[in-house]
Enzyme design. Sequence first.
Site, PDB file in Angstrom:
ATOM      1  N   HIS A  60       0.851  -1.187   0.000  1.00  0.00           N
ATOM      2  CA  HIS A  60       0.000   0.000   0.000  1.00  0.00           C
ATOM      3  C   HIS A  60       0.881   1.230   0.000  1.00  0.00           C
ATOM      4  O   HIS A  60       1.933   1.242   0.630  1.00  0.00           O
ATOM      5  CB  HIS A  60      -0.913   0.017   1.239  1.00  0.00           C
ATOM      6  CG  HIS A  60      -2.064   0.942   1.082  1.00  0.00           C
ATOM      7  ND1 HIS A  60      -1.985   2.270   1.375  1.00  0.00           N
ATOM      8  CD2 HIS A  60      -3.313   0.711   0.615  1.00  0.00           C
ATOM      9  CE1 HIS A  60      -3.155   2.835   1.108  1.00  0.00           C
ATOM     10  NE2 HIS A  60      -3.977   1.911   0.639  1.00  0.00           N
ATOM     11  N   ASP A  99      -7.943  -5.672   0.245  1.00  0.00           N
ATOM     12  CA  ASP A  99      -8.418  -6.521  -0.855  1.00  0.00           C
ATOM     13  C   ASP A  99      -8.000  -7.973  -0.723  1.00  0.00           C
ATOM     14  O   ASP A  99      -8.494  -8.826  -1.454  1.00  0.00           O
ATOM     15  CB  ASP A  99      -7.900  -5.978  -2.189  1.00  0.00           C
ATOM     16  CG  ASP A  99      -8.580  -4.675  -2.536  1.00  0.00           C
ATOM     17  OD1 ASP A  99      -9.755  -4.537  -2.183  1.00  0.00           O
ATOM     18  OD2 ASP A  99      -7.924  -3.805  -3.120  1.00  0.00           O
TER      19      ASP A  99
HETATM   20  N1  CMC Z   1       4.062  -7.630  -4.877  1.00  0.00           N
HETATM   21  C1  CMC Z   1       5.389  -7.630  -5.076  1.00  0.00           C
HETATM   22  N2  CMC Z   1       6.180  -6.565  -4.930  1.00  0.00           N
HETATM   23  C2  CMC Z   1       5.592  -5.412  -4.576  1.00  0.00           C
HETATM   24  C3  CMC Z   1       4.217  -5.322  -4.362  1.00  0.00           C
HETATM   25  C4  CMC Z   1       3.436  -6.487  -4.517  1.00  0.00           C
HETATM   26  N3  CMC Z   1       2.121  -6.465  -4.331  1.00  0.00           N
HETATM   27  N4  CMC Z   1       3.870  -4.036  -4.021  1.00  0.00           N
HETATM   28  C5  CMC Z   1       5.028  -3.370  -4.034  1.00  0.00           C
HETATM   29  N5  CMC Z   1       6.065  -4.188  -4.365  1.00  0.00           N
HETATM   30  C6  CMC Z   1       7.489  -3.825  -4.419  1.00  0.00           C
HETATM   31  C7  CMC Z   1       7.815  -3.036  -5.672  1.00  0.00           C
HETATM   32  O1  CMC Z   1       8.230  -3.895  -6.723  1.00  0.00           O
HETATM   33  C8  CMC Z   1       8.925  -2.132  -5.183  1.00  0.00           C
HETATM   34  O2  CMC Z   1      10.100  -2.891  -5.096  1.00  0.00           O
HETATM   35  P1  CMC Z   1      11.542  -2.178  -5.373  1.00  0.00           P
HETATM   36  O3  CMC Z   1      11.682  -1.143  -4.281  1.00  0.00           O
HETATM   37  O4  CMC Z   1      12.527  -3.279  -5.274  1.00  0.00           O
HETATM   38  O5  CMC Z   1      11.448  -1.591  -6.737  1.00  0.00           O
HETATM   39  C9  CMC Z   1       8.514  -1.810  -3.743  1.00  0.00           C
HETATM   40  O6  CMC Z   1       7.724  -2.949  -3.326  1.00  0.00           O
HETATM   41  C10 CMC Z   1       7.673  -0.541  -3.615  1.00  0.00           C
HETATM   42  O7  CMC Z   1       6.593  -0.637  -4.545  1.00  0.00           O
HETATM   43  P2  CMC Z   1       5.917   0.593  -5.283  1.00  0.00           P
HETATM   44  O8  CMC Z   1       5.162   0.099  -6.457  1.00  0.00           O
HETATM   45  O9  CMC Z   1       6.937   1.658  -5.485  1.00  0.00           O
HETATM   46  O10 CMC Z   1       4.935   1.093  -4.144  1.00  0.00           O
HETATM   47  P3  CMC Z   1       3.747   2.077  -4.344  1.00  0.00           P
HETATM   48  O11 CMC Z   1       3.518   2.707  -3.033  1.00  0.00           O
HETATM   49  O12 CMC Z   1       3.964   2.968  -5.521  1.00  0.00           O
HETATM   50  O13 CMC Z   1       2.542   1.095  -4.751  1.00  0.00           O
HETATM   51  C11 CMC Z   1       0.691  -0.367  -4.637  1.00  0.00           C
HETATM   52  C12 CMC Z   1       1.530   0.685  -3.890  1.00  0.00           C
HETATM   53  C13 CMC Z   1      -0.587  -0.638  -3.841  1.00  0.00           C
HETATM   54  C14 CMC Z   1       0.282   0.157  -6.024  1.00  0.00           C
HETATM   55  C15 CMC Z   1       1.528  -1.658  -4.795  1.00  0.00           C
HETATM   56  O14 CMC Z   1       1.917  -2.151  -3.518  1.00  0.00           O
HETATM   57  C16 CMC Z   1       0.798  -2.743  -5.571  1.00  0.00           C
HETATM   58  O15 CMC Z   1       0.841  -2.739  -6.815  1.00  0.00           O
HETATM   59  N6  CMC Z   1       0.111  -3.709  -4.857  1.00  0.00           N
HETATM   60  C17 CMC Z   1      -0.671  -4.715  -5.522  1.00  0.00           C
HETATM   61  C18 CMC Z   1      -2.003  -4.127  -5.949  1.00  0.00           C
HETATM   62  C19 CMC Z   1      -2.946  -3.929  -4.773  1.00  0.00           C
HETATM   63  O16 CMC Z   1      -3.143  -4.835  -3.965  1.00  0.00           O
HETATM   64  N7  CMC Z   1      -3.565  -2.749  -4.727  1.00  0.00           N
HETATM   65  C20 CMC Z   1      -4.599  -2.450  -3.720  1.00  0.00           C
HETATM   66  C21 CMC Z   1      -4.265  -1.275  -2.883  1.00  0.00           C
HETATM   67  S1  CMC Z   1      -5.356  -1.214  -1.455  1.00  0.00           S
HETATM   68  C22 CMC Z   1      -6.888  -0.883  -2.133  1.00  0.00           C
HETATM   69  C23 CMC Z   1      -7.070   0.561  -2.436  1.00  0.00           C
HETATM   70  O17 CMC Z   1      -7.081   1.372  -1.493  1.00  0.00           O
HETATM   71  O18 CMC Z   1      -7.215   0.872  -3.637  1.00  0.00           O
END
Ligand code: CMC
Length: 432
Positions: free
Chosen positions: A313, A371
């Site tokens: 998140h 989720d």
């Molecule tokens: N699985 C594997 N690796 C992950 C995941 C995941 N679900 N989420 C983040 N990472 C890794 C990412 O690859 C990155 O690694 P590195 O630093 O080595 O490059 C690190 O963790 C940080 O990730 P980010 O994408 O920069 O983080 P963010 O804050 O931009 O993204 C997120 C947050 C929710 C988009 C992301 O965690 C994600 O894609 N999760 C899966 C989708 C999901 O479950 N979304 C629902 C969010 S809650 C419901 C809502 O409120 O909408």
Amino acid sequence: MQLSDKKATLSFSDDSASVEFPVYQGTIGPDVIDIRKLYGQTGMFTYDPGFLATASCESAITYIDGDKGQLLYRGYPIEQLAENCDFMDVSYLILNGELPDANQKQDFDSLVTHHTMVHEQLQLFMRGFRRDAHPMAVLTGLVGALSAFYHDSTDITNARHREISAIRLIAKMPTLVAMAYKYNQGQPYIYPRNDLSYTGNFLRMMFATPCEDYQVNEVVERALDRIFILHADHEQNASTSTVRLCGSSGTNPFAAIASGVACLWGPAHGGANEACLQMLEQLQAEGGVAKVGEFMEKVKDKSSGVRLMGFGHRVYKNYDPRAKLMQATCKEVLTALGLENDPLFKLAMELERIALEDPYFVDRKLYPNVDFYSGIVQRAIGIPTSLFTAIFALARTVGWIAQWDEMLSDPEYKIGRPRQLYTGSAVRDIKS
Ligand code: CMC
């Protein structure tokens, strides 16, 4: 917001004069540096893709402390609201700032209940869609279309219009989501019934047919109501920011909320619940718990493009409090429906157990989000996977509309207009 004694000074390495900015304090949470005069004073913008360090507005609705795993609606912890209130209490709270007393609750329930029917002609509008269309495609269209059916509440400068459109949106969303489902199934629409609760009514509109009524199961009703409470608002997330930005141009509330629905659809936001269940189903089909280790290796391998959906998140860096509540609800529903041995629930628990011990997830502070378990609950209730995000949109509508109204009531409100760092061609001439 309150001006702090502290000031922020920005200095440059090239001898240009440093500039000072005011700092404001909220009730809780980080202070903000007011950089509104930055461009005027320095000719420079800030650069913050994804708004990682930018507060786009002042808001008194929802507060998240991502390090503590805390979520408050109007100051009340989500755990207390989920235990003691229903979705109508929470909707009233989000809209009005206070929980309702008994009379206010009765009036609010009645007001919402008496706006659940939609214009009959929306059925004709619906017929333009293919029956196999994704419910979020249909919902985006239907919500936008409300502005064509309810012009009498679209004057955004009129507080009464804003109030009526808020009630209409909250009340009609379950009807529209159920209509999208029935249309897809090829079944007749079921009209709302005023003697049922908000959530009970939605369940009946989904699952009754003209040949057989639907008896609302209390455990299922409570579980779905909790899903609505947990999704009701979440401060300045992508869809809420979209609603604010869209609404900042002065567009009508139905159009602004339709933009929120469209944004929510994406798999990184509301679409994650659907993607999470699809991931669990696929993993189950490929071998289930025995294959979890192999799957986790894929998730950790960046070149695979696979993410563990329902994990991570932007704000929560220490468990999503909604996920804990959702996990408890998941157990309760599965037990009540005699599905204690549901293989997907077991699979989800195993994925969570492994992820919480794995340095990849621990180091990046990746925990289950709301989720991760909500899909399993909805599947047990009989809601098809493709409808999960539409359910999220139904619940988030109250948050969107409250945030939109708060923006319009803010004397500092301006049309949203971010700037950019231009990296394209400098001026050039077409060769003659
Ligand atoms: N699985 C594997 N690796 C992950 C995941 C995941 N679900 N989420 C983040 N990472 C890794 C990412 O690859 C990155 O690694 P590195 O630093 O080595 O490059 C690190 O963790 C940080 O990730 P980010 O994408 O920069 O983080 P963010 O804050 O931009 O993204 C997120 C947050 C929710 C988009 C992301 O965690 C994600 O894609 N999760 C899966 C989708 C999901 O479950 N979304 C629902 C969010 S809650 C419901 C809502 O409120 O909408």
